[in-house]
Enzyme design. Structure first.
Site, PDB file in Angstrom:
ATOM      1  N   HIS A   1       0.881  -1.180   0.000  1.00  0.00           N
ATOM      2  CA  HIS A   1       0.000   0.000   0.000  1.00  0.00           C
ATOM      3  C   HIS A   1       0.918   1.229   0.000  1.00  0.00           C
ATOM      4  O   HIS A   1       2.028   1.183   0.525  1.00  0.00           O
ATOM      5  CB  HIS A   1      -0.813  -0.059   1.306  1.00  0.00           C
TER       6      HIS A   1
ATOM      7  N   ASP B   1       2.958  -4.811   8.098  1.00  0.00           N
ATOM      8  CA  ASP B   1       1.725  -4.037   7.976  1.00  0.00           C
ATOM      9  C   ASP B   1       0.557  -5.020   8.058  1.00  0.00           C
ATOM     10  O   ASP B   1       0.285  -5.767   7.119  1.00  0.00           O
ATOM     11  CB  ASP B   1       1.759  -3.291   6.632  1.00  0.00           C
TER      12      ASP B   1
ATOM     13  N   GLN C   1      -4.711  -5.475   6.811  1.00  0.00           N
ATOM     14  CA  GLN C   1      -5.725  -6.355   6.227  1.00  0.00           C
ATOM     15  C   GLN C   1      -5.707  -7.754   6.853  1.00  0.00           C
ATOM     16  O   GLN C   1      -6.347  -8.670   6.334  1.00  0.00           O
ATOM     17  CB  GLN C   1      -5.502  -6.486   4.709  1.00  0.00           C
TER      18      GLN C   1
ATOM     19  N   LYS D   1     -10.509  -1.083  10.427  1.00  0.00           N
ATOM     20  CA  LYS D   1     -10.640  -2.275   9.574  1.00  0.00           C
ATOM     21  C   LYS D   1     -10.891  -3.514  10.443  1.00  0.00           C
ATOM     22  O   LYS D   1     -10.920  -4.635   9.953  1.00  0.00           O
ATOM     23  CB  LYS D   1      -9.370  -2.459   8.742  1.00  0.00           C
TER      24      LYS D   1
ATOM     25  N   CYS E   1      -4.696   2.450  -3.695  1.00  0.00           N
ATOM     26  CA  CYS E   1      -3.445   2.971  -3.103  1.00  0.00           C
ATOM     27  C   CYS E   1      -2.291   1.989  -3.347  1.00  0.00           C
ATOM     28  O   CYS E   1      -1.419   1.844  -2.484  1.00  0.00           O
ATOM     29  CB  CYS E   1      -3.588   3.263  -1.613  1.00  0.00           C
TER      30      CYS E   1
HETATM   31  N1  PLP Z   1      -1.875  -0.952   4.613  1.00  0.00           N
HETATM   32  C1  PLP Z   1      -2.819  -1.658   3.995  1.00  0.00           C
HETATM   33  C2  PLP Z   1      -2.505  -3.037   3.507  1.00  0.00           C
HETATM   34  C3  PLP Z   1      -4.090  -1.126   3.805  1.00  0.00           C
HETATM   35  O1  PLP Z   1      -5.037  -1.831   3.195  1.00  0.00           O
HETATM   36  C4  PLP Z   1      -4.357   0.184   4.279  1.00  0.00           C
HETATM   37  C5  PLP Z   1      -5.670   0.799   4.057  1.00  0.00           C
HETATM   38  O2  PLP Z   1      -6.413   0.428   3.184  1.00  0.00           O
HETATM   39  C6  PLP Z   1      -3.348   0.878   4.931  1.00  0.00           C
HETATM   40  C7  PLP Z   1      -2.119   0.281   5.079  1.00  0.00           C
HETATM   41  C8  PLP Z   1      -3.576   2.249   5.480  1.00  0.00           C
HETATM   42  O3  PLP Z   1      -4.491   2.193   6.515  1.00  0.00           O
HETATM   43  P1  PLP Z   1      -5.045   3.534   7.204  1.00  0.00           P
HETATM   44  O4  PLP Z   1      -5.587   4.376   6.089  1.00  0.00           O
HETATM   45  O5  PLP Z   1      -6.107   3.053   8.124  1.00  0.00           O
HETATM   46  O6  PLP Z   1      -3.904   4.192   7.884  1.00  0.00           O
END
Ligand code: PLP
Length: 591
Positions: free
Chosen positions: A135, A212, A215, A238, A378
């Site tokens: 992401h 990270d 998900q 999430k 993203c």
């Molecule tokens: N990492 C992953 C794999 C994501 O799917 C997302 C959000 O969709 C993020 C990071 C960023 O999350 P946040 O916008 O809640 O900070």
């Protein structure tokens, strides 16, 4: 795509999805007069009543600022906040609650580590490794810190199924490496990565690892000790919790040695104008008043997930993913993007035959009440790697059902059917350059053209009813767009920043010195409609009048924000910028 297991159980013992659905009030809402089918859980999950109640109870009877008051209410709030930290520590099997830092979300957690750990430890020429499926929030912070420290960003490649190539990773690790940051489960492809092995390999060369888990955490049990990583990040929203709250877990000795990320109240031990000393963990990394209610709400969400039990929700979600993969994969024209052997609750797809842009898929599905995400999610590098511009993405949660999947598949089939019918009646082929036609002026100035269009849209809205009717009308305007020759669709005419592939070709009308006209094209119906709107206002007008017209004001007047997303607004802004800069150049050249 090959069919998966033929014996997918419809109902699992110990798990009653109807009962779960009753816990989520929003799931009983409707959209465009149809029952809401919410399949955008990768973006954010819905909240159970217990979380909503917990937030209300916090504000009704516990709200005060934490850590600061000697009075009872402040102590109650502090207790609730710190209890939430303990709940989260236990949830991810962290050795201690002080290692759990509350952040705004995954993004802030990654930025915290990149900024604090990175600045203190990264060395010029040393590698920071991310994967090809990250992401943007796990790419950009590392790019920023690489620039600041002279570090070098390297990428673990992936195969066509969306699986990381660990042999290539091993080769990368032969160069000096200070850090590896990798996603546990991909939001754009669904791939589940073997983060334990990735961590072990990094540790063998002395590099630290961030995982990270944005998900992952809602779908599987998380054990940071078993993964053995150094940092783990996730977002509350999430995980059935509130927005604006997230978690960074880090190894105590690393967090202890790291400098603060932000300065402010609550993160200090003592302050003088000459020198400040910092508080112990976790406060050192929580400057200012935190999202207390968010932390408390997140703990309630975790307790809810635990009450359902991963032993129940994992088989339900796996069974649903298999069913959805089979049903959607069997629709002729649909191609699933991301076919890793280990996959989470994400189903990204494109429609190749007839070709339909993901923006149009999302729009059409929305009108059937089916909420999916469209775009690059993203993950622009993933789209480039897969040779596509964007996908439509259905992402599942524990409350989704086979009926939801059936509604998705029916809406996809309808979208394909309608587009096939349109394709057969569409005029053929792109024109030759020698027969180019541009849209003429429809009024004597952009302002008059805009007034006429505003009136037309008002009539449509009055006659047919609101937002949907305007959307359809704008799409229909796009169907009459004058075609743009293929030869003109190149990098110089491409408008970046749009969710679809957009080209604009502006010029001075031959035989005049200042009449501006332009052709445009897009692979998305709704964007073709927006190009038609811009042509109605601008094409055939004097370049100076194009510059003088306040189009933002016009968009506000017609209430454009109500029916286009901010992403699409960015695309529209990109088109307007291109038009205005061309008109500006023409005015300058004719002066
Ligand atoms: N990492 C992953 C794999 C994501 O799917 C997302 C959000 O969709 C993020 C990071 C960023 O999350 P946040 O916008 O809640 O900070």
């Amino acid at each position: 795509m090959a069919s998966v297991s033929l014996t997918i159980p419809a109902k699992l013992p110990g798990f009653d999805v109807r009962r779960i659905r009753r816990d989520f009030p929003i799931l009983h809402a409707s959209a465009h007069g149809k029952p809401l089918v919410y399949l955008d859980n990768g973006a954010t999950t819905q909240k159970p009543q217990v979380v909503l109640d917990r937030l209300a109870r916090y504000y009704e009877s516990e709200n005060a600022n934490i850590h600061r008051g000697v009075y009872l209410l402040s102590q109650t709030a502090t207790l609730a906040y710190e209890e939430a930290r303990r709940t989260i520590a236990a949830f991810i099997n962290a050795p201690g609650a002080a290692e759990v830092i509350f952040t705004r979300g995954t993004t802030e957690a990654v930025n915290l580590v990149a900024s604090s750990f990175g600045r203190a430890n990264f060395k010029p020429g040393h590698q920071i490794i991310v994967s090809a499926m990250e992401h943007h929030s796990n790419i950009v912070p590392w790019q920023i810190i690489a620039q600041a420290t002279g570090g070098v960003l390297r990428v673990i490649p992936m195969n066509d199924a969306g699986e990381l190539l660990l042999d290539e990773y091993a080769k990368l690790l032969k160069q000096p490496t200070c850090f590896v940051s990798v996603v546990h489960a991909s939001n754009s492809l669904g791939t589940i990565n073997d983060v334990r092995t990735i961590t072990r390999m990094a540790h063998e060369v002395g590099a630290k690892v961030l995982v990270d888990g944005a998900q992952w955490v809602a779908h599987h049990p998380t054990d940071v000790r078993q993964i053995d990583c150094d940092f783990y990040a996730f977002s509350g929203h999430k995980l059935y919790g509130p927005t604006g709250i997230g978690v960074l877990w880090g190894r105590r000795e690393l967090l202890d040695a790291m400098p603060p990320y932000q300065g402010g109240g609550d993160m200090i031990e003592s302050v003088t104008f000459e020198k400040t000393t910092y508080a112990q963990l976790p406060n050192k990394f929580e400057a200012g008043t935190p999202h207390i209610a968010g932390a408390v709400g997140l703990a309630a969400a975790i307790e809810y997930v635990q009450s359902v039990g991963f032993e129940n929700l994992v088989p339900h979600e796996e069974s649903l993913l298999n069913y959805a993969t089979q049903q959607l994969g069997d629709v002729p024209g649909v191609r699933i993007i991301g076919t890793a052997k280990q996959k989470g609750c994400v189903l990204s797809f494109v429609i190749d035959d007839p070709p339909i842009s993901s923006l149009d898929i999302g729009n059409r599905l929305d009108r059937e009440g089916v909420a999916v995400r469209t775009g690059h999610h993203c993950c622009q590098p993933v789209m480039v790697r897969m040779g596509i511009n964007s996908t439509a993405r259905a992402s599942l949660a524990m409350y989704n059902t086979r009926e939801d999947v059936d509604a998705l598949v029916a809406a996809v089939k309808l979208t394909i059917h309608e587009r096939s019918a349109k394709r057969h009646s569409a005029p053929a082929a792109s024109p030759a350059m020698s027969t180019l036609k541009f849209p003429p002026a429809v009024a004597d100035s952009p302002a008059t053209a805009a007034d006429q269009l505003a009136e037309e849209l008002r009539d449509v809205s009055d006659a047919l009813g609101g937002r949907d009717a305007i959307n359809t009308h704008i799409e229909e305007m796009g169907e009459h767009l004058l075609p743009m020759p293929e030869a003109l669709k190149n990098e110089s005419t491409r408008v970046h920043g749009c969710m679809s592939v957009v080209h604009l070709f502006p010029r001075i009308r031959p035989g005049t010195v200042d009449v501006f006209e332009f052709l445009g094209s897009s692979d998305a119906f709704i964007v073709r409609g927006l190009i038609a709107v811009l042509q109605r206002i601008y094409s055939g007008q004097k370049a100076s009048a194009v510059l003088d017209f306040d189009i933002e004001n016009f968009f506000q007047r017609i209430g454009l924000d109500q029916f286009i997303s901010s992403q699409r607004r960015n695309g529209l802004a990109g088109m307007i910028k291109r038009i205005r800069s061309s008109a500006g150049a023409m005015v300058a050249a004719s002066a």
